[in-house]
Design a protein around this motif. Structure first.
Motif, PDB file in Angstrom:
ATOM      1  N   ILE A  59      38.673 -11.999 -78.779  1.00 51.22           N
ATOM      2  CA  ILE A  59      38.088 -10.828 -79.437  1.00 51.22           C
ATOM      3  C   ILE A  59      39.094 -10.163 -80.375  1.00 51.22           C
ATOM      4  O   ILE A  59      38.755  -9.744 -81.479  1.00 51.22           O
ATOM      5  N   PHE A 114      38.630  -9.614 -84.302  1.00 51.21           N
ATOM      6  CA  PHE A 114      38.813  -8.268 -84.877  1.00 51.21           C
ATOM      7  C   PHE A 114      39.699  -8.352 -86.115  1.00 51.21           C
ATOM      8  O   PHE A 114      39.411  -7.785 -87.162  1.00 51.21           O
ATOM      9  N   GLY A 144      38.237  -5.609 -88.507  1.00 42.11           N
ATOM     10  CA  GLY A 144      37.603  -4.706 -87.543  1.00 42.11           C
ATOM     11  C   GLY A 144      38.001  -3.250 -87.725  1.00 42.11           C
ATOM     12  O   GLY A 144      37.220  -2.351 -87.404  1.00 42.11           O
ATOM     13  N   ALA A 157      34.423   2.780 -77.799  1.00 39.61           N
ATOM     14  CA  ALA A 157      33.098   2.163 -77.932  1.00 39.61           C
ATOM     15  C   ALA A 157      32.201   3.001 -78.847  1.00 39.61           C
ATOM     16  O   ALA A 157      31.563   2.467 -79.754  1.00 39.61           O
ATOM     17  N   GLY A 194      33.105   2.601 -82.588  1.00 38.02           N
ATOM     18  CA  GLY A 194      33.089   1.291 -83.226  1.00 38.02           C
ATOM     19  C   GLY A 194      34.399   0.523 -83.179  1.00 38.02           C
ATOM     20  O   GLY A 194      34.633  -0.342 -84.004  1.00 38.02           O
ATOM     21  N   ASP A 195      35.274   0.854 -82.210  1.00 42.46           N
ATOM     22  CA  ASP A 195      36.555   0.152 -82.122  1.00 42.46           C
ATOM     23  C   ASP A 195      36.458  -0.941 -81.062  1.00 42.46           C
ATOM     24  O   ASP A 195      36.709  -0.705 -79.884  1.00 42.46           O
ATOM     25  N   MET A 196      36.114  -2.152 -81.507  1.00 44.23           N
ATOM     26  CA  MET A 196      35.937  -3.265 -80.577  1.00 44.23           C
ATOM     27  C   MET A 196      37.225  -3.632 -79.867  1.00 44.23           C
ATOM     28  O   MET A 196      37.232  -3.963 -78.690  1.00 44.23           O
ATOM     29  N   THR A 215      37.791  -3.489 -75.830  1.00 40.64           N
ATOM     30  CA  THR A 215      37.936  -4.717 -75.055  1.00 40.64           C
ATOM     31  C   THR A 215      39.141  -4.682 -74.139  1.00 40.64           C
ATOM     32  O   THR A 215      39.062  -5.088 -72.990  1.00 40.64           O
TER      33      THR A 215
END
Ligand SMILES: [Fe+2]
Ligand SMILES: [Fe+2]
Lengths: 518, 119
Positions: free
Chosen positions: A78, A82, A87, A218, A221-223, A227
């Motif tokens: 992930i 990103f 990302g 979350a 929008g910060d993947m 994670t």
């Protein structure tokens, strides 16, 4: 010649656990056990039967590796995605990036400190069960530090304030608050350390840290950050249980342990909440899309969840730490006081600040109906006028700090939000100042320890914020500019106001490029 | 209560006056003016006249506030570590009895911050 194949004996889960943990210990024959484990008795905690320790997870090293490696593979897939898909441009608003900066500077180094602390006590406890559990937690904490730094390095490529996170954690004034918190714990004995970090921080206060950062990531929008948060969560469950088990173990082993444990709970609940001032501020002021207010988080995660926990511990004679009364009174003030401080002392921070918008302030009035409009909105409005007049308010003075928590003395009296609190005492001919009765009590319990506090402002006066190559006797020596150079803060880039900053301009430009063809 | 430790534990205080190169640390905060989030600290030469402290470091720290220029210092009410204190403006820091790490607060009657709101 053929060897007859021996049938392999497969161990059952229980046997396997016994062999791989308790079975690793032995009775020393030519060394005194008290010499081998020289640190688990000086704090006064009495343990009569280490074997009474129940390991709630029964995790063995081989399954630990397997399980963690699997999580790591997913996480790094992930993080790579990103990086490849930019990302960082999918976050809600560039202001969000300042929470990432605060995280890598303030929190990731604590994970590393925690790794060291658990490695130390994993050596020092004479019981094999807790020793193995502490060793695994030590490895977890190292992974947390690494994965956080790796995930956030994707922001560091584009934005300021992160590239010197180790140096900043060691020297930047505001970061001395979390740093000294952990150093205080790490310089206690093994039982105090695990009460401080394993119980007070990880069990009592952990949701107050995790919800704003991870749910905040979350929501915004910060993947990447989300994670690593989820990747760490299954470890946290294990850590919380370890913390709770240790507390119960101490309380069950000897009634003489109760007052010692109570003292530590009082101390570390207060120390923890003081450090969480940063989190409260981040939650109410720095997340462009908010999860919940600090006040709401406190009600759910402390009053409800921890209330039940302390009621459960009553049977051992443990009571709710008395400082909680003051935390309740400060609940509706904490984040506002902190943001006022960071706004005005923005020259010495490595993230950017801003004044809350009309919309932000309406949200704050709604969440803090008893305090925001009366005490804090007028301050922000005045600062807005000053910004608009081209004379933004900023302080360059060095704050007076609390000797124990090291936070600038910006807390108001618990019953009077218009008067700053100050507490004061003498010790061996020197005087000391505190933000609160509780920091003073911590000092008075172990003055020998806290007279050594490295107070950031005082260090500047002592000439400690000077690079080795600088010449303080030179004609044109400028101590303020030198302090910034020593801290590795690039004035006008790393610090100051968000709007108009290089980070804000770049984000808008890149996002414009990413979402349009022109 | 003394600290619990595995060995002798006896270290000097980190912020003794002798570590400040001849200066002594003095703190001061302005009551009812919460625009300034906390009191400030300065390393001051003990022979600095109190009036120079007010006109120099203190003015630099608090001068941005519109109330500051209106202060009548003869009316200001001071405390030192929570107790009444009446500084002689012409005397020095040392002559006024100020010692290392004293904490001063001052109130300025009639000046209660912007709009009288303690800002
Ligand atoms: Fe961790
Ligand atoms: Fe404090």
């Amino acid at each position: 010649m053929d060897m007859p194949a021996k049938p392999k004996k497969k161990l059952g889960l229980k046997e396997r656990y016994a062999v791989m943990t308790r079975g690793l210990g032995w009775e020393p024959s030519y060394q005194d056990i008290d010499d081998i484990f020289s640190m688990d008795s000086f704090e006064g905690i009495k343990i009569h039967d280490w074997d009474a320790w129940e390991d709630p997870f029964r995790l063995t090293m081989d399954s630990y590796w397997k399980y963690q490696a699997e999580k790591e593979r997913k996480l790094y897939a992930i993080i790579d995605a990103f990086a490849q898909s930019n990302g960082h441009l999918t976050v809600s608003d560039p202001r969000y990036i300042n929470t990432v900066k605060m995280f890598v500077n303030g929190f990731a180094p604590l994970e590393y400190m925690s790794h060291r602390g658990f490695a130390h006590i994993g050596r020092q406890f004479r019981g094999v069960g807790p020793r193995v559990a502490c060793m695994m937690q030590s490895l977890d904490e190292m992974r947390h530090a690494q994965t956080q730094v790796h995930a956030i390095s994707n922001y560091n490529k584009y934005y300021s304030g992160m590239e010197n996170f180790r140096h900043h954690h060691d020297y930047l004034p505001y970061l001395q608050v979390p740093k000294s918190f952990f150093e205080d714990a790490a310089t206690g004995g093994p039982f105090e350390f695990i009460t401080a970090i394993g119980f007070s921080f990880e069990y009592v206060l952990t949701n107050l840290v995790f919800v704003p950062f991870i749910s905040g990531a979350a929501y915004n929008g910060d993947m990447g950050a989300m994670t690593f948060g989820f990747s760490a969560q299954s470890d946290e469950a294990r850590h919380m249980t370890l913390g709770l088990e240790v507390i119960k173990f101490m309380l069950e082993q000897d009634p003489d342990n109760v007052p010692i444990v109570q003292k530590w709970l009082n101390k570390w609940t207060w120390r923890g909440v003081r450090v969480l001032t940063l989190v409260a501020m981040m939650q109410d002021y720095m997340l462009p899309k908010r999860v919940m207010s600090w006040a709401e988080a406190w009600e759910i995660y402390f009053e409800e969840n921890c209330g039940a926990l302390f009621r459960d511990l009553e049977r051992y004679g443990i009571v709710m730490p008395p400082c909680v009364e003051q935390v309740r009174k400060e609940r509706d003030h904490l984040s506002h006081m902190a943001w006022c401080q960071f706004y005005q002392a923005r020259g010495t921070s490595n993230f950017h600040v801003w004044l809350p918008s009309e919309e932000d302030m309406d949200w704050l009035s709604q969440k803090y109906p008893d305090t925001f409009d009366q005490y804090y909105r007028p301050r922000f409005e005045e600062w807005r006028r000053m910004e608009e007049a081209g004379t933004p308010f900023e302080t360059t003075g060095i704050n007076m700090q609390c000797q124990v928590c090291q936070i600038p003395m910006f807390f108001t009296e618990p019953g009077d939000p218009t008067r700053l609190a100050q507490h004061h005492c003498h010790h061996e001919g020197e005087q000391y100042h505190f933000c609160s009765q509780w920091c003073q009590e911590i000092f008075e319990d172990e003055p020998e320890k806290y007279i050594q506090s490295a107070i950031a402002g005082h260090d500047v006066f002592k000439g400690k914020a000077i690079r080795p190559e600088a010449d303080p006797t030179a004609e044109d020596f400028n101590p303020a500019a030198e302090a910034l150079a020593f801290w590795k803060l690039e004035n006008g880039r790393d610090n100051g106001l968000h709007y108009g900053s290089q980070d804000e301009r770049n984000f808008s430009m890149w996002r414009g490029l990413a979402s349009s063809n022109s | 209560m003394p600290v619990n430790a595995v060995a002798d534990y006896d270290f000097p205080a980190n912020d003794r006056e002798e570590n400040f190169h001849g200066a002594r640390v003095i703190y001061a905060g302005w009551d009812k003016h919460l625009m300034f989030s906390s009191p400030y600290a300065w390393p001051l030469p003990p022979d600095l006249p109190f009036a120079h402290f007010l006109a120099g470091p203190l003015a630099e720290a608090f001068g941005q506030h519109p109330d500051f220029a209106k202060i009548d210092w003869s009316q200001a009410i001071w405390t030192k570590n929570g107790e009444a204190f009446s500084p002689d403006l012409d005397k020095t820091i040392a002559e006024n009895g100020l010692i290392h790490k004293d904490s001063l607060r001052f109130e300025t009657p009639g000046l209660d911050g912007i709009g009288g709101q303690f800002i």
